[in-house]
Design an enzyme around this catalytic site. Structure first.
Site, PDB file in Angstrom:
ATOM      1  N   ARG A 272       0.809  -1.220   0.000  1.00  0.00           N
ATOM      2  CA  ARG A 272       0.000   0.000   0.000  1.00  0.00           C
ATOM      3  C   ARG A 272       0.843   1.271   0.000  1.00  0.00           C
ATOM      4  NH1 ARG A 272      -5.324  -0.869   3.891  1.00  0.00           N
ATOM      5  NH2 ARG A 272      -6.473  -2.159   2.392  1.00  0.00           N
ATOM      6  N   HIS A 331      -5.733   6.625   6.238  1.00  0.00           N
ATOM      7  CA  HIS A 331      -6.675   5.511   6.344  1.00  0.00           C
ATOM      8  C   HIS A 331      -6.523   4.713   7.635  1.00  0.00           C
ATOM      9  CE1 HIS A 331      -9.370   2.382   5.023  1.00  0.00           C
ATOM     10  NE2 HIS A 331      -8.425   1.459   5.051  1.00  0.00           N
TER      11      HIS A 331
END
Length: 507
Positions: A272, A331
């Protein structure tokens, strides 16, 4: 004397599972909003990672987790949590969670970035978090030993002689002091500290701030995961486009149709942090970035990802026929309250669970869908230790002075600009200069600025790039830096006060 009833601060997956595991012991749950609202757990799309497939096992899951964690996972803790994953799934099933099944009745297992096997369990397509919360809320409402105080926010932990003695809260009728010798922090992450986030705006790290002001050590604060693909609509927060969409074959393209990450490790399914920074750099270079699911999913998009399809429709987009504009956004936080194997913090009587805690599972970069697993699994162990800890005799406490309602609005652009996806010493010191007067001011920005200041100090101390922490002035792994770093509030304030001298900020 007052009954020592455990208090759980937070009503997401970690908080509700902790309360359920404590039954039939009486427990009080503090929820800022009505159950099911303002909890990031209900927004989770990707699912729960668990080695339950016929070609999988916990050892493979551990290997993938350690690789994603970039040298900072606690291998023993990770092995324990991942090894318990099948039991955790069974526990969620017993609570009424309906995971998606294939035609043969087996779990329909998905693939996400950096996983070597299909091991992601979903529920209601991309509505996994909402389905889990539906089941847990129903279970909580059936459990008479659990009392939920909705619209009630913890503002301070009360400490005497080095141990927890109560919680100062703001509720519908004003300030209230709740005596307690056992408190569990399960209040979620810190995404709301950043200008662009996929988290509920109330999730700016209250649990970490409560712990820090109570004297607890925090760990790995610099490791903030920025999801690569939030729907770039300009809303606040930004709707998430789950990594599972890329797992189904969707591609990242720019305005020319070029797959600009095709040659990077893993391409669209790389780690990510790599994908997020690749998108960030491409946007900074003046390009637009889109997630293109037309070939991979087409007309099947709405059935496979109903919530994402609805968010796209609200933005005037049809993902079956149009590329989806995306941008990175804050996030998940790998850091948090430093805890041991059963969730105990460095302050007696204080535990942490879920995203609020730093267990060592995630290291420098969380492996996709390990977070719901961590919250559900560790809740059992936290509850067991809370129940085994003797109650203390509590005396009534005087009503405390309620601090102002926290407001991170002025902090968010500072953190996004200087403590975001790419960092350097100059920017981090600029963040400290901006945050220090806000933290000391005592106003609505004081608490969020104090936590933001601690993040900036932690990022300055880690003079390397590792996992989700990227320093342009230290672009490689540092020799001997593969270790977790802890920080308390006093240390952070002292370091910030000496920001003019960079030497003060070194680990």
């Amino acid at each position: 004397m007052t009954q020592d009833r455990p208090i759980v601060i937070g009503a997401g997956l970690a908080g509700l599972m902790t309360a359920l595991h404590l039954a039939p012991m009486p427990v009080l749950v503090l929820a800022r909003a009505p159950l099911g609202e303002a909890a990031a757990s209900a927004w989770a799309q990707g699912g729960v990672a668990a080695a339950v497939g016929p070609d999988d096992d916990p050892a493979r899951h551990l290997q993938d987790t350690l690789a994603a964690g970039d040298g900072l996972c606690d291998a023993a803790i990770a092995a324990r949590i991942l090894g318990a994953a099948p039991d955790t799934i069974a526990a969620l099933l017993r609570r009424g969670v309906a995971f998606d099944r294939a035609g043969d009745g087996r779990f329909a297992l998905g693939l996400e970035a950096a996983h070597s096997r299909h091991r992601i369990l979903h529920a209601a397509g991309d509505g996994t978090g909402a389905e889990i919360m539906r089941a847990l809320i129903a279970a909580v409402r059936r459990t008479p030993s659990i009392t939920v105080l909705e619209h009630t926010e913890a503002r301070r932990l009360l400490v005497e002689d080095g141990r927890i003695r109560g919680v100062l809260v703001a509720g519908p009728h004003g300030a209230m002091t709740l005596p307690a010798g056992r408190v569990v922090l399960a209040s979620g992450g810190i995404g709301g500290l950043f200008a662009h986030t996929t988290n509920p705006p109330q999730a700016w790290g209250q649990g970490l701030l409560l712990a820090a002001r109570a004297g607890a050590a925090l760990a790995d604060l610099e490791f903030v995961q920025f999801h690569p693909t939030a729907l770039a609509t300009g809303t606040d927060p930004l709707p998430l486009i789950s990594e599972a969409v890329r797992g189904e074959g969707a591609l990242l393209i720019d305005e020319t149709g070029s797959r600009f990450l095709a040659d990077s490790p893993g391409a669209e399914l790389g780690p990510r942090d790599v994908v997020a920074r690749g998108i960030f750099r491409h946007l900074a270079a003046g390009h637009q970035v889109f997630l293109d699911a037309r070939q991979a999913l087409g007309d099947r998009f709405a059935k496979r990802f109903p919530a994402i399809a609805a968010a796209c429709r609200d933005a005037g987009l049809d993902p079956a026929t149009q590329p989806i504009p995306v941008t990175p956004a804050a996030h998940f936080h790998m850091g948090g309250v430093a805890v041991d194997a059963v969730g105990r913090s460095s302050v007696a009587g204080l535990w942490a669970c879920g995203e609020t805690a730093s267990t060592g599972l995630h290291g420098a970069n969380r492996l996709a869908s390990n977070s719901l697993l961590e919250a559900a699994t560790c809740a059992c162990w936290v509850a067991g230790d809370v129940a085994a800890t003797p109650a203390v005799r509590l005396r009534p406490l005087a009503e405390g002075r309620l601090p102002p309602l926290p407001d991170p609005a002025v902090v968010r652009p500072i953190l996004w600009r200087h403590v975001g996806l790419l960092r350097d010493a100059e920017g981090l010191r600029a963040a400290l200069r901006a945050l220090l007067p806000l933290a000391a001011g005592g106003g609505p920005a004081s608490d969020p600025a104090t936590l933001g200041l601690m993040l900036a100090v932690a990022a300055l101390r880690r003079e390397e790039s590792r996992g989700a922490h990227a320093r342009s002035d230290f672009p490689t792994h540092g020799a001997g830096r593969a270790r977790r770093l802890t920080l308390n509030l006093a240390e952070a304030m002292q370091a910030a006060a000496g920001l003019a001298d960079p030497v003060v900020l070194r680990a």
